[in-house]
Write a protein that holds these residues in place. Structure first.
Motif, PDB file in Angstrom:
ATOM      1  N   LYS A 120      39.979 -34.323 -50.650  1.00 15.75           N
ATOM      2  CA  LYS A 120      38.189 -34.593 -51.508  1.00 15.75           C
ATOM      3  C   LYS A 120      37.521 -35.604 -50.438  1.00 15.75           C
ATOM      4  O   LYS A 120      38.812 -36.357 -49.577  1.00 15.75           O
ATOM      5  N   TYR A 131      34.641 -35.937 -44.861  1.00 14.83           N
ATOM      6  CA  TYR A 131      34.848 -34.355 -44.838  1.00 14.83           C
ATOM      7  C   TYR A 131      35.806 -33.633 -44.297  1.00 14.83           C
ATOM      8  O   TYR A 131      35.348 -33.533 -43.055  1.00 14.83           O
ATOM      9  N   SER A 166      33.089 -34.609 -56.698  1.00 12.36           N
ATOM     10  CA  SER A 166      33.175 -33.874 -55.676  1.00 12.36           C
ATOM     11  C   SER A 166      33.080 -32.156 -56.365  1.00 12.36           C
ATOM     12  O   SER A 166      34.511 -32.475 -57.422  1.00 12.36           O
ATOM     13  N   SER A 167      32.489 -31.500 -56.579  1.00 13.11           N
ATOM     14  CA  SER A 167      32.630 -30.104 -57.336  1.00 13.11           C
ATOM     15  C   SER A 167      32.000 -28.954 -55.915  1.00 13.11           C
ATOM     16  O   SER A 167      31.857 -29.349 -55.598  1.00 13.11           O
ATOM     17  N   THR A 168      32.734 -28.075 -56.282  1.00 12.32           N
ATOM     18  CA  THR A 168      32.253 -27.064 -55.388  1.00 12.32           C
ATOM     19  C   THR A 168      31.721 -25.572 -56.178  1.00 12.32           C
ATOM     20  O   THR A 168      32.211 -25.149 -57.149  1.00 12.32           O
ATOM     21  N   VAL A 185      29.763 -28.464 -51.653  1.00  8.54           N
ATOM     22  CA  VAL A 185      30.246 -28.503 -52.032  1.00  8.54           C
ATOM     23  C   VAL A 185      29.609 -29.919 -52.317  1.00  8.54           C
ATOM     24  O   VAL A 185      28.674 -30.569 -51.777  1.00  8.54           O
ATOM     25  N   THR A 228      28.518 -33.626 -53.674  1.00  9.05           N
ATOM     26  CA  THR A 228      29.538 -35.354 -54.209  1.00  9.05           C
ATOM     27  C   THR A 228      28.605 -36.253 -54.472  1.00  9.05           C
ATOM     28  O   THR A 228      27.231 -36.300 -54.018  1.00  9.05           O
TER      29      THR A 228
END
Length: 137
Positions: A125, A38, A6-8, A17, A19
């Motif tokens: 996460k 989430y 996952s990254s933002t 976000v 994923t």
């Protein structure tokens, strides 16, 4: 075993976000549904109307959904967002990316004598899992 990352990416009070779930060739997903959960801090909210416009997944939210209230006017417990991805056309190996638009609430005022002008919010996460879908054969 599938893997999840996952990254933002952010722009002010609006951020996404992303994923990605990587499903290996050894995992049979032909009769399964992919879910991602989430755990959202009260400083963050998901707009269900915006989520409904996103292709590729459905969503369900437990917890505070009032979009207009600042963080000090909502309950202090977290919200939980469940996404269910459309896996009907997937064949392993596959990568599924879910882009989830989120928003930050206006926070509590920060005392002027502190060095930080903002609160740091940490997103947990997400958790991904598969369930059997015997009705989709």
């Amino acid at each position: 075993m599938a893997t999840l990352s996952s990254s933002t990416s952010s722009q002010g009070f609006h951020f996404t976000v992303s994923t990605t779930i990587s499903i290996p060739v050894t995992l049979d997903i032909s009769h399964s549904r992919l879910h991602v959960v989430y755990d959202l801090d009260p400083h963050v909210y998901a707009d269900l109307y915006e989520l409904a416009q996103r292709p590729g997944y459905s969503s369900f939210l437990w917890g505070t959904s009032d979009l207009e209230k600042p963080v000090f006017a909502v309950p202090s417990n977290n919200s939980v967002l469940l996404l269910t991805a459309d896996t009907s056309r997937l064949v392993a190996p596959a990568n599924i990316t879910l882009d989830v638009p989120l928003h930050a609430r206006y926070g509590r005022p920060v005392a002027s004598r502190t060095t930080d002008a903002f609160y740091r919010i940490t997103l947990e996460k997400p958790l991904g899992f598969l369930t059997s879908d015997l009705h989709r054969a």
